[in-house]
Design a protein around this motif. Sequence first.
Motif, PDB file in Angstrom:
ATOM      1  N   ASP A 148     -43.279 -19.337  32.785  1.00 51.79           N
ATOM      2  CA  ASP A 148     -43.295 -18.607  34.061  1.00 51.79           C
ATOM      3  C   ASP A 148     -41.916 -18.042  34.387  1.00 51.79           C
ATOM      4  O   ASP A 148     -41.787 -16.895  34.816  1.00 51.79           O
ATOM      5  N   ARG A 149     -40.883 -18.842  34.180  1.00 44.07           N
ATOM      6  CA  ARG A 149     -39.518 -18.398  34.493  1.00 44.07           C
ATOM      7  C   ARG A 149     -39.124 -17.223  33.596  1.00 44.07           C
ATOM      8  O   ARG A 149     -38.537 -16.253  34.056  1.00 44.07           O
ATOM      9  N   LEU A 150     -39.442 -17.319  32.309  1.00 46.11           N
ATOM     10  CA  LEU A 150     -39.115 -16.225  31.382  1.00 46.11           C
ATOM     11  C   LEU A 150     -39.864 -14.944  31.764  1.00 46.11           C
ATOM     12  O   LEU A 150     -39.294 -13.852  31.748  1.00 46.11           O
ATOM     13  N   ARG A 151     -41.110 -15.080  32.113  1.00 46.46           N
ATOM     14  CA  ARG A 151     -41.913 -13.906  32.462  1.00 46.46           C
ATOM     15  C   ARG A 151     -41.430 -13.266  33.760  1.00 46.46           C
ATOM     16  O   ARG A 151     -41.373 -12.048  33.871  1.00 46.46           O
ATOM     17  N   ARG A 152     -41.107 -14.104  34.750  1.00 45.84           N
ATOM     18  CA  ARG A 152     -40.604 -13.569  36.020  1.00 45.84           C
ATOM     19  C   ARG A 152     -39.291 -12.823  35.810  1.00 45.84           C
ATOM     20  O   ARG A 152     -39.042 -11.803  36.436  1.00 45.84           O
ATOM     21  N   ALA A 153     -38.465 -13.356  34.927  1.00 46.20           N
ATOM     22  CA  ALA A 153     -37.174 -12.726  34.665  1.00 46.20           C
ATOM     23  C   ALA A 153     -37.318 -11.541  33.714  1.00 46.20           C
ATOM     24  O   ALA A 153     -36.364 -10.790  33.522  1.00 46.20           O
ATOM     25  N   ALA A 172     -34.500 -17.773  19.480  1.00 48.42           N
ATOM     26  CA  ALA A 172     -34.705 -16.741  20.496  1.00 48.42           C
ATOM     27  C   ALA A 172     -35.445 -15.530  19.940  1.00 48.42           C
ATOM     28  O   ALA A 172     -36.015 -14.755  20.707  1.00 48.42           O
ATOM     29  N   THR A 173     -35.464 -15.370  18.615  1.00 48.07           N
ATOM     30  CA  THR A 173     -36.169 -14.234  18.018  1.00 48.07           C
ATOM     31  C   THR A 173     -37.666 -14.482  17.901  1.00 48.07           C
ATOM     32  O   THR A 173     -38.424 -13.542  17.662  1.00 48.07           O
ATOM     33  N   LEU A 174     -38.081 -15.745  18.042  1.00 50.00           N
ATOM     34  CA  LEU A 174     -39.497 -16.079  17.889  1.00 50.00           C
ATOM     35  C   LEU A 174     -40.284 -15.717  19.142  1.00 50.00           C
ATOM     36  O   LEU A 174     -39.761 -15.808  20.254  1.00 50.00           O
ATOM     37  N   PRO A 175     -41.553 -15.361  18.991  1.00 43.42           N
ATOM     38  CA  PRO A 175     -42.415 -15.217  20.167  1.00 43.42           C
ATOM     39  C   PRO A 175     -42.456 -16.556  20.919  1.00 43.42           C
ATOM     40  O   PRO A 175     -42.318 -17.622  20.316  1.00 43.42           O
ATOM     41  N   GLU A 176     -42.658 -16.506  22.234  1.00 41.98           N
ATOM     42  CA  GLU A 176     -42.507 -17.718  23.045  1.00 41.98           C
ATOM     43  C   GLU A 176     -43.419 -18.863  22.621  1.00 41.98           C
ATOM     44  O   GLU A 176     -42.988 -20.012  22.637  1.00 41.98           O
TER      45      GLU A 176
END
Length: 195
Positions: free
Chosen positions: A93-98, A135-139
């Motif tokens: 959620d935090r990654l998506r919001r940002a 960080a290069t991988l899909p979440e």
Amino acid sequence: MAVPDAELDGLGDGALMVLFAKGDSAAARLLTERLLPRAWRHASRVLGDPAEAEDIAQEAMLRLWRAAPEWRQDGAAQPSTWLHRVVANLAIDRLRRAGRSTGLDPEIDPPDDAPTAEARMIEDGRRSALDAALATLPERQRQAVVLRHIEGLANPEIAEILGIGVEAVESLTARGKRALKAVLEGQKEALGYGE
């Protein structure tokens, strides 16, 4: 009635949850000591920001405490599994919001006094390279790889945390490992993995 601290150490997380729900503050303290660092490490690896990871780990623990009164010790879920799932969801959620999927901070773990300065520099470089590769991988792949290979969780537990099947976990971790290998392959010598 509180259980003596010596007896608490031998209890599982589910039993500690039940004791906390009955008002045992020592059980809450011990469960926090066991679970909060794991929650923070998970969030740190996924978010790449220690401060954000701390917020998420604390929020996840608060949600765990709120769930304590209804916790069933004989239930299928373990508190650690439940907590990792909450951390995973909060991090996503935090990654998506940002609107981001950033690299990770190489200074997440505090330095250990035992290794030499050279060993610490090598380890920091390796950690930084791993974090950048993660960080290069899909979440979803990143979550699966972190939970399996960094946190050491079993595939069925990861499946429960991520809300997917065991086969999907195996696929995500296999693809994630291949992608990490491809990203890190050319860096072996620079990371101290020469002949």
